[in-house]
Design an enzyme around this catalytic site. Structure first.
Site, PDB file in Angstrom:
ATOM      1  N   ARG A 199       1.220  -2.220  10.334  1.00  0.00           N
ATOM      2  CA  ARG A 199       0.014  -2.363  11.150  1.00  0.00           C
ATOM      3  C   ARG A 199       0.113  -3.639  11.992  1.00  0.00           C
ATOM      4  O   ARG A 199       0.582  -4.670  11.517  1.00  0.00           O
ATOM      5  CB  ARG A 199      -1.236  -2.427  10.267  1.00  0.00           C
ATOM      6  CG  ARG A 199      -1.630  -1.076   9.691  1.00  0.00           C
ATOM      7  CD  ARG A 199      -2.916  -1.148   8.915  1.00  0.00           C
ATOM      8  NE  ARG A 199      -2.792  -1.911   7.698  1.00  0.00           N
ATOM      9  CZ  ARG A 199      -3.121  -3.170   7.545  1.00  0.00           C
ATOM     10  NH1 ARG A 199      -3.661  -3.853   8.551  1.00  0.00           N
ATOM     11  NH2 ARG A 199      -2.961  -3.774   6.390  1.00  0.00           N
ATOM     12  N   TYR A 212       3.187   4.447  14.078  1.00  0.00           N
ATOM     13  CA  TYR A 212       3.276   4.180  12.643  1.00  0.00           C
ATOM     14  C   TYR A 212       1.928   4.116  11.931  1.00  0.00           C
ATOM     15  O   TYR A 212       1.032   3.378  12.353  1.00  0.00           O
ATOM     16  CB  TYR A 212       4.001   2.845  12.415  1.00  0.00           C
ATOM     17  CG  TYR A 212       4.577   2.759  11.023  1.00  0.00           C
ATOM     18  CD1 TYR A 212       5.823   3.303  10.744  1.00  0.00           C
ATOM     19  CD2 TYR A 212       3.862   2.200   9.980  1.00  0.00           C
ATOM     20  CE1 TYR A 212       6.352   3.270   9.465  1.00  0.00           C
ATOM     21  CE2 TYR A 212       4.377   2.162   8.694  1.00  0.00           C
ATOM     22  CZ  TYR A 212       5.625   2.700   8.444  1.00  0.00           C
ATOM     23  OH  TYR A 212       6.139   2.680   7.187  1.00  0.00           O
ATOM     24  N   LYS A 244      -7.472   3.865   8.969  1.00  0.00           N
ATOM     25  CA  LYS A 244      -8.056   2.520   9.082  1.00  0.00           C
ATOM     26  C   LYS A 244      -9.036   2.440  10.253  1.00  0.00           C
ATOM     27  O   LYS A 244     -10.085   1.812  10.163  1.00  0.00           O
ATOM     28  CB  LYS A 244      -6.952   1.482   9.255  1.00  0.00           C
ATOM     29  CG  LYS A 244      -5.895   1.512   8.167  1.00  0.00           C
ATOM     30  CD  LYS A 244      -6.490   1.278   6.805  1.00  0.00           C
ATOM     31  CE  LYS A 244      -5.400   1.225   5.739  1.00  0.00           C
ATOM     32  NZ  LYS A 244      -5.963   1.015   4.399  1.00  0.00           N
ATOM     33  N   HIS A 252     -12.411  -0.324   1.613  1.00  0.00           N
ATOM     34  CA  HIS A 252     -10.980  -0.232   1.339  1.00  0.00           C
ATOM     35  C   HIS A 252     -10.799  -0.167  -0.182  1.00  0.00           C
ATOM     36  O   HIS A 252     -10.376  -1.131  -0.811  1.00  0.00           O
ATOM     37  CB  HIS A 252     -10.297  -1.478   1.928  1.00  0.00           C
ATOM     38  CG  HIS A 252      -8.814  -1.396   2.009  1.00  0.00           C
ATOM     39  ND1 HIS A 252      -8.014  -2.512   2.104  1.00  0.00           N
ATOM     40  CD2 HIS A 252      -7.965  -0.331   2.040  1.00  0.00           C
ATOM     41  CE1 HIS A 252      -6.746  -2.145   2.173  1.00  0.00           C
ATOM     42  NE2 HIS A 252      -6.686  -0.833   2.139  1.00  0.00           N
ATOM     43  N   SER A 259      -3.942  -4.489   1.016  1.00  0.00           N
ATOM     44  CA  SER A 259      -2.869  -3.517   1.209  1.00  0.00           C
ATOM     45  C   SER A 259      -1.650  -3.870   0.363  1.00  0.00           C
ATOM     46  O   SER A 259      -1.277  -5.037   0.255  1.00  0.00           O
ATOM     47  CB  SER A 259      -2.454  -3.502   2.683  1.00  0.00           C
ATOM     48  OG  SER A 259      -3.585  -3.317   3.486  1.00  0.00           O
ATOM     49  N   CYS A 290      -1.100  -3.820  -2.871  1.00  0.00           N
ATOM     50  CA  CYS A 290      -1.308  -4.575  -4.120  1.00  0.00           C
ATOM     51  C   CYS A 290      -1.465  -3.629  -5.303  1.00  0.00           C
ATOM     52  O   CYS A 290      -2.026  -4.003  -6.332  1.00  0.00           O
ATOM     53  CB  CYS A 290      -2.553  -5.445  -4.019  1.00  0.00           C
ATOM     54  SG  CYS A 290      -2.312  -6.917  -3.039  1.00  0.00           S
ATOM     55  N   ASP A 340      -7.225   4.753  -1.432  1.00  0.00           N
ATOM     56  CA  ASP A 340      -7.251   3.742  -0.363  1.00  0.00           C
ATOM     57  C   ASP A 340      -8.640   3.496   0.221  1.00  0.00           C
ATOM     58  O   ASP A 340      -8.947   2.372   0.563  1.00  0.00           O
ATOM     59  CB  ASP A 340      -6.285   4.175   0.757  1.00  0.00           C
ATOM     60  CG  ASP A 340      -5.972   3.055   1.731  1.00  0.00           C
ATOM     61  OD1 ASP A 340      -5.777   1.907   1.268  1.00  0.00           O
ATOM     62  OD2 ASP A 340      -5.929   3.306   2.943  1.00  0.00           O
ATOM     63  N   ARG A 351       6.959   4.381   3.477  1.00  0.00           N
ATOM     64  CA  ARG A 351       5.792   5.140   2.996  1.00  0.00           C
ATOM     65  C   ARG A 351       6.131   6.575   2.645  1.00  0.00           C
ATOM     66  O   ARG A 351       7.102   7.141   3.147  1.00  0.00           O
ATOM     67  CB  ARG A 351       4.721   5.170   4.112  1.00  0.00           C
ATOM     68  CG  ARG A 351       4.217   3.798   4.525  1.00  0.00           C
ATOM     69  CD  ARG A 351       3.240   3.270   3.521  1.00  0.00           C
ATOM     70  NE  ARG A 351       2.712   1.970   3.915  1.00  0.00           N
ATOM     71  CZ  ARG A 351       1.457   1.579   3.656  1.00  0.00           C
ATOM     72  NH1 ARG A 351       0.609   2.366   3.034  1.00  0.00           N
ATOM     73  NH2 ARG A 351       1.059   0.378   3.998  1.00  0.00           N
TER      74      ARG A 351
HETATM   75  C1  OXD Z   1      -2.876  -0.383   4.348  1.00  0.00           C
HETATM   76  C2  OXD Z   1      -2.638   1.047   4.069  1.00  0.00           C
HETATM   77  O1  OXD Z   1      -2.135  -0.997   5.140  1.00  0.00           O
HETATM   78  O2  OXD Z   1      -3.336   1.602   3.230  1.00  0.00           O
HETATM   79  O3  OXD Z   1      -3.836  -0.919   3.773  1.00  0.00           O
HETATM   80  O4  OXD Z   1      -1.754   1.639   4.712  1.00  0.00           O
HETATM   81 MN    MN Z   2      -4.962   0.400   2.591  1.00  0.00          MN
END
Ligand code: OXD
Ligand code: MN
Length: 610
Positions: free
Chosen positions: A75, A218, A227, A247, A269, A271, A294, A386
């Site tokens: 991102r 991406y 998001k 989130h 993100s 974690c 998420d 991913r």
């Molecule tokens: C993030 C995702 O970047 O979930 O938080 O992809």
């Molecule tokens: Mn996320």
């Protein structure tokens, strides 16, 4: 451009699609229906174009590997814009742009940006189509990779379009990879496997609920339901309408006594949200089922409880670190029908990434398509590689996953990646202290966004890159939820990542986190002991169930310790960080900061419990 044979007569939709096509000038406009035939056609086309590599059908049926451009792997927060009319409504933590100026700039970059390409019209619903918490959107995109990913990540296709009847609000989202195949003079150029542009925009107009994304193919930059819509735009809708767009993962926990609890948990993100969402308890009799990994949309329900849905339909999870020991449920989920991006390819046509197995294969093709051996000295998979997979394939998916009315949330957890200070678990005394816990999360940076990995950054509610408005107003909105609910969830902070002086993790994590979940559920039942500390109620040393676990008593004590000196530093850092919000920062949270300082360093000394 004519739009004959379109599957809708809704003039609002047709007018917007026509205007976008006039601006971006694609060769063709294709309306997506979300069918398997459409998916098969697009994936076949991407295999021919080199965007997708089909994986060995015996080892990974129905699956593909995509390799992005090396410059398009995460991102781009520095190019993420919130264009509210007033700068202070975006707040100091967002990149603000004046809306009219940004519109003009975007009109410039999108002009002719789809020349030589197909523009796909992708209708989608976030949440079950027609559900009381769900919302509708339409993304136009010139990326077939985005189309097939949206099919997995959202309820995409004809039913969503049919629900967008005249007068029904929908969020329009325009996406272009920004690499036209024909220039203004009519000269053609060859396509590449992963088209993108060095110039990127991820732009939001929160007041008119519009999204424009340019230059990246991406993840969160390009799958605009995620998001951009479900967090940045939806957080503004939620503020205006009295709900929460967060989130957060959502899970269902069943105790050995068959009592059911629903937990929502916010972590920055990368974690471990996906791992926690698919937790396999190591303690007998407990069961965890997945609702989301998420994003959670949470609204006051008819009985004054907080009801949550996962607005997504799939998981876009971080592959590295996902393995048979860390997340066996995810490994089962990934057996087939997966699109992998930026992982490594094995010589027999399967995938591999760091953490999948203890030992790396002798030879791989790395995420950039280069020959790789364990001696290469670079990761085989990109750290933000991913998988994109349907939630329906998750072995631990809860039956409530598709329930339009969602589940009633009993507890909210806030976590981060912290090597020191933050205890394994602490419970807030009330909603107000819980909001303070959310507002004070810091976490070590991960590879999910650009920036230096490992650096500590404030990430309130794990929403720093995702709140579509002034974060101070967002805190106030969270405080105000207490007036909208008659059954408030209990709030906890958690930290699996605390380390000893020698750098080793003090807590084993993964499945063993069920022991912390157990303590949380027992607190909800009122059957677990806790002691007061300045940062909340933490378990008494015998409170966490460590039966059968090899954690020395000294480590457990350190995991639950609150060090006043280190915390006073933390309070200082928080104060300096909160200062950027000026008078908009809620006085109630300032009060918590003052109280915390007082409890850590009472004038008379001694009484930490206060
Ligand atoms: C993030 C995702 O970047 O979930 O938080 O992809
Ligand atoms: Mn996320």
């Amino acid at each position: 451009m004519g739009l004959s044979g379109t599957p809708t007569t809704n003039e609002a939709v047709l007018g917007w699609v026509r205007a976008t096509a006039r601006l971006t000038q694609p060769d063709e406009v294709v309306w997506c229906d979300g069918s398997q035939a459409e998916f098969d056609r697009l994936t076949a086309q991407m295999v021919t174009a080199g965007t997708l590599v089909p994986l060995n059908p015996d080892l990974r049926p129905g699956s593909f590997l995509a390799r992005s451009a090396p410059s398009d792997v995460a991102r781009v927060e520095s190019r993420t814009f919130i264009a509210s009319h007033r700068r202070e409504d975006a707040g100091p933590t967002n990149n603000w742009r004046e809306p009219e100026a940004l519109r003009e700039e975007l009109a410039g970059v999108f002009s002719g940006s789809m020349r030589g390409r197909t523009m796909y019209v992708v209708p989608f619903s976030m949440g079950p189509v027609g559900g009381p918490i769900s919302q509708l959107g339409i993304q136009v995109t010139d990326s077939p990779y985005v189309v097939v990913s949206m099919r997995t990540m959202t309820r995409m296709g004809s039913p969503a379009l049919a629900a967008i009847t005249p007068g029904t609000p929908f969020v329009p989202a325009v996406h272009s990879v920004g690499m036209p195949l024909v220039d203004a003079a009519g000269r053609h150029r060859d396509d590449v496997a992963w088209p993108c542009n060095d110039l990127k925009y991820v732009a939001h107009f929160p007041e008119t609920r519009e999204i424009f994304s340019f230059g990246s193919g991406y993840g969160g930059n390009a799958l605009l339901g995620k998001k951009c819509f479900a967090l940045r735009i939806a957080s503004v809708m939620a503020r205006d309408e009295g709900w929460l767009a967060e989130h957060m993962l959502v899970l269902k926990v069943t105790s050995p006594q068959q009592r059911v609890f629903h937990l929502a948990a916010a972590f920055p993100s990368a974690c471990g949200k996906t791992n926690l969402a698919m937790l396999r308890p190591t303690i007998p009799g407990w069961r965890v089922e997945t609702i989301g990994d998420d994003i959670a949309w949470m609204r006051p329900g008819p009985d004054g409880e907080l009801r949550a849905i996962n607005p997504e339909a799939g998981f876009f999870g971080v592959a590295p670190g996902t393995g048979w020991s860390s997340n066996p449920t995810a490994m089962e989920m990934l057996r087939e029908n997966v699109i992998f991006t930026n992982v490594a390819l094995t010589d027999d046509g399967d995938v591999w990434w760091e953490g999948m197995t203890e030992e790396a294969p002798d030879h791989l093709t790395d995420w950039r398509g280069r020959s790789w051996t364990p001696g290469s000295g670079t990761p085989a998979a990109h750290p933000n590689a991913r998988f994109t997979v349907s939630a329906a394939q998750c072995p631990s998916i809860a039956e409530e996953f598709d329930a339009p009315e969602g589940v009633a949330i009993d507890a909210i957890l806030f976590g981060g990646r912290r090597r020191s200070n933050v205890p394994l678990v602490a419970q807030a005394g009330d909603w107000s202290q819980g909001v303070f816990m959310g507002a004070t999360i810091s976490s070590e940076r991960t590879a999910a966004a650009e920036g230096t990995v490992g650096e500590l950054r404030h990430d309130p509610f794990a929403m720093l890159p995702f709140a579509g408005y002034n974060m101070a107003d967002y805190f106030a909105h969270w405080l105000s939820m207490r007036d909208r609910l008659t059954r408030l969830p209990e709030v906890f902070s958690v930290n699996w990542f605390r380390r000893g002086d020698d750098g080793r993790f003090l807590w084993p994590g993964f499945g063993e986190n069920s022991r912390v979940v157990e303590w949380i559920c027992r607190r909800l039942e009122g059957s677990a002991d806790a002691r007061h500390t300045p940062v909340g109620l933490v378990p008494t040393p015998s409170g966490v169930n460590v039966a059968g676990l090899d954690v020395p008593a000294a480590d457990l004590a350190e995991l639950l310790a609150v060090d006043p000196t280190a915390w006073l530093d933390e309070v200082g850092r928080l104060e300096r960080w909160f200062a950027q919000f000026g008078h908009r920062f809620p006085a109630e949270l300032r009060g918590h900061l003052d109280l915390l300082r007082y409890r850590l360093d009472p004038p008379t000394g001694g009484d930490l419990a206060a």
